[in-house]
Design a protein around this motif. Structure first.
Motif, PDB file in Angstrom:
ATOM      1  N   VAL A   1       0.859  -1.117   0.097  1.00  0.00           N
ATOM      2  CA  VAL A   1       0.109   0.138  -0.262  1.00  0.00           C
ATOM      3  C   VAL A   1       0.781   1.315   0.107  1.00  0.00           C
ATOM      4  O   VAL A   1       0.675   2.184  -0.926  1.00  0.00           O
ATOM      5  N   LYS A   2       1.993   1.350   0.861  1.00  0.00           N
ATOM      6  CA  LYS A   2       2.727   2.287   0.813  1.00  0.00           C
ATOM      7  C   LYS A   2       3.324   2.595  -0.476  1.00  0.00           C
ATOM      8  O   LYS A   2       3.465   3.680  -1.105  1.00  0.00           O
ATOM      9  N   THR A   3       3.918   1.746  -1.125  1.00  0.00           N
ATOM     10  CA  THR A   3       4.646   1.822  -2.498  1.00  0.00           C
ATOM     11  C   THR A   3       3.642   2.347  -3.299  1.00  0.00           C
ATOM     12  O   THR A   3       4.261   3.260  -4.308  1.00  0.00           O
TER      13      THR A   3
ATOM     14  N   MET B   1     -11.239   1.052   6.299  1.00  0.00           N
ATOM     15  CA  MET B   1     -11.442  -0.327   6.737  1.00  0.00           C
ATOM     16  C   MET B   1     -10.806  -1.207   5.797  1.00  0.00           C
ATOM     17  O   MET B   1     -11.762  -1.266   4.500  1.00  0.00           O
ATOM     18  N   THR B   2      -9.998  -2.061   5.922  1.00  0.00           N
ATOM     19  CA  THR B   2      -9.870  -3.176   5.065  1.00  0.00           C
ATOM     20  C   THR B   2      -9.714  -4.636   5.587  1.00  0.00           C
ATOM     21  O   THR B   2      -9.527  -4.658   6.764  1.00  0.00           O
ATOM     22  N   SER B   3     -10.104  -5.597   4.937  1.00  0.00           N
ATOM     23  CA  SER B   3     -10.185  -6.932   5.255  1.00  0.00           C
ATOM     24  C   SER B   3     -10.152  -8.009   4.116  1.00  0.00           C
ATOM     25  O   SER B   3     -10.617  -7.567   3.078  1.00  0.00           O
ATOM     26  N   GLU B   4      -9.885  -9.121   4.501  1.00  0.00           N
ATOM     27  CA  GLU B   4      -9.950 -10.148   3.380  1.00  0.00           C
ATOM     28  C   GLU B   4     -11.270 -10.675   3.407  1.00  0.00           C
ATOM     29  O   GLU B   4     -11.702 -11.295   2.392  1.00  0.00           O
TER      30      GLU B   4
ATOM     31  N   PRO C   1      -7.063  -7.967  -1.423  1.00  0.00           N
ATOM     32  CA  PRO C   1      -5.686  -6.959  -1.499  1.00  0.00           C
ATOM     33  C   PRO C   1      -6.173  -5.482  -2.337  1.00  0.00           C
ATOM     34  O   PRO C   1      -7.071  -5.633  -3.204  1.00  0.00           O
ATOM     35  N   LEU C   2      -5.783  -4.719  -1.644  1.00  0.00           N
ATOM     36  CA  LEU C   2      -6.138  -3.310  -2.220  1.00  0.00           C
ATOM     37  C   LEU C   2      -5.395  -2.992  -3.515  1.00  0.00           C
ATOM     38  O   LEU C   2      -4.233  -3.229  -3.803  1.00  0.00           O
ATOM     39  N   ARG C   3      -6.211  -2.253  -4.279  1.00  0.00           N
ATOM     40  CA  ARG C   3      -5.452  -1.886  -5.771  1.00  0.00           C
ATOM     41  C   ARG C   3      -5.607  -0.564  -5.739  1.00  0.00           C
ATOM     42  O   ARG C   3      -5.916   0.115  -4.817  1.00  0.00           O
ATOM     43  N   LEU C   4      -4.810  -0.040  -6.678  1.00  0.00           N
ATOM     44  CA  LEU C   4      -4.466   1.440  -6.799  1.00  0.00           C
ATOM     45  C   LEU C   4      -6.042   2.238  -6.943  1.00  0.00           C
ATOM     46  O   LEU C   4      -6.024   3.153  -6.308  1.00  0.00           O
ATOM     47  N   ASP C   5      -6.871   1.592  -7.871  1.00  0.00           N
ATOM     48  CA  ASP C   5      -8.082   2.300  -7.912  1.00  0.00           C
ATOM     49  C   ASP C   5      -9.099   2.524  -6.399  1.00  0.00           C
ATOM     50  O   ASP C   5      -9.755   3.358  -6.152  1.00  0.00           O
TER      51      ASP C   5
END
Length: 132
Positions: free
Chosen positions: A19-21, A94-97, A120-124
């Motif tokens: 995410v940071k990258t 909030m994030t979660s699988e 997993p989070l994506r750029l969008d």
């Protein structure tokens, strides 16, 4: 689009790194802080004051794991601001699988929570989060 601060609170270092990258490579923020648990984030909150925080602070936190529980974090951070009478522009994401029906019901009732996102989070996903 640039935001002033982004806090990533996740006990999985790989997820935090990704995410940071993505945020850095796409120049979405230059002020990114990574915490591996709720306590680290709450301690950093104590160091903030209204004078050194301009713009929103987007807090991307895990739903619930051993070290990070986004629901508890939102409650504790909100209580700390209330006690100190500080007015920061906090935007929780909030994030979660996986999510349960109870999580979605909590989401609807939790005012400072702006979005709920699947890993997993994506750029969008990140771009959408930062538009709140």
């Amino acid at each position: 689009m640039k935001t002033s601060k982004i806090w990533i609170i996740d006990d999985n270092p790989i997820d935090s790194y990704i995410v940071k990258t993505m945020l850095e490579l796409n120049e979405l923020s230059k002020d990114i802080h990574v915490f591996s648990n709720n306590k680290e984030a709450l301690d950093s909150l104590e160091e903030l004051n209204e004078d050194n925080s301009d713009g929103p602070i987007h807090i991307i936190t895990e739903n619930k794991t051993n070290a990070v529980n986004g629901w508890k974090l939102i409650k504790k951070m909100s209580n700390k601001f209330y006690e100190k009478k500080q007015k920061f522009n906090l935007k929780f994401h909030m994030t979660s699988e996986k999510y349960t029906e109870d999580d979605f019901e909590k989401f609807e009732k939790t005012d400072p929570l702006c979005s709920i996102n699947k890993k997993p989070l994506r750029l969008d996903h990140l771009i959408n989060m930062l538009q709140y």
